[in-house]
Scaffold this active site. Sequence first.
Site: not given
Length: 420
Positions: A170-172
């Site tokens: 999700p972050d990247f």
Amino acid sequence: MNARLPLEGITVLDLSHLAAGPWCTMVLADLGADVIKIERPDTGDMSRQAGNIYAGDQSAVFLSLNRNKRSIALDLKQTKGKEIFFRLAETADVVVENLRPGKAAQLGVDRASLAERNPGLIYASISAFGTSGPYVDLAGNDPIVQALSGAMAITGEENGPPSRQGVSVPDFGAGMMAGYAILAALVGRQRDGQGAEINLNLLDVSVFALGPRAQEYLIDGEDQPRLGSAHPQFSPYQAFPCSDGRYVYIAVINDKFWRLLCSALEQPDLADDPRYARNVGRVEHRKELAGRLSSLMSRRPSQEWLETLQNAGVPCAPVNSLSEAMSDPQVLHNGLLATMHHPTLGEMRTVGLPMTFDGERPAIRNAPPLLGEHTREILDAAGVSDADARRLVDSGAAAMGLEPALASTHRPTSRHEGAS
């Protein structure tokens, strides 16, 4: 690279912290943008003290997300610090922030506050769940979003508990999608001269990244089970243990590869078995087929199987550890690993940008900055006199070069002390 980088001449003000925003802005910096990282004078980006793996006094998390940037330490809660930010924003092209929803407006650095000064500004906001709705006030981060999005429910061993994905998808993913959006907005501004406000969140990106899994559910309405390394739509498509304790992943995506696999395994009876002749049958009989293949694969060491299967044209690979991946001959041949010179740690290995332009990979021009390392030069470029710069520092509205003392004060116990 001798040629100009694609984003040279673009200035990005980076108000983000931790992972999604910094990942986005690091790629923009790698591509040539002048990324000015705006950090709190007292602690800086919280990733400076994240995790338990350090090179010297530098967090591995921070080192992985912030190269090719410049750091200015500004207190945006103070009027004088905010005035400097406004001065920088007047000539910037992009602002990126991943503050809690409403925080930028509270600080007076939201898009509405900046657009009057710079109508062409592209303002990108990244949040966990969005800027409104039932979750807007909840704390959210990568594993929370993995859980909500459905990704965690389909990750893990069959009949076992749900598992966090091994990397922060999700972050990247949000960082990469923000980069796409920013580049699209820059192209749009060339056409019509207008800035843009971009909003995206980790939850939307994570559901989007489910890809075929989401579409399959929307077609048949059925939840999908956890299958470990296997695939819900193809078989055999999983990791198999070999006699040396290592795993080989086999990815048979169509019936052609199935026949090649059977030939390489010297198992004509499998190829002729009507249960396995077509992928739909192999998926239906996944467990019994996997059992037969596991029995076969366990008779020989992984390297023998890899040579046999690769020579037969079967898609397969060793399941590499991180150390093996970092020394994999194809990774080394591609030149992905790079060296950067850090001002306090010296030469360090890192992972470069995974793309080339006209055959050249963008170089790592600068290591991740020390906190406030570039405060003075950025103030100077903004026309701030030495006397005014000193008053800013004395008032606490700005700070210069605090990193070594800060790290020794805040750093947790490390299990890795040296630069790699």
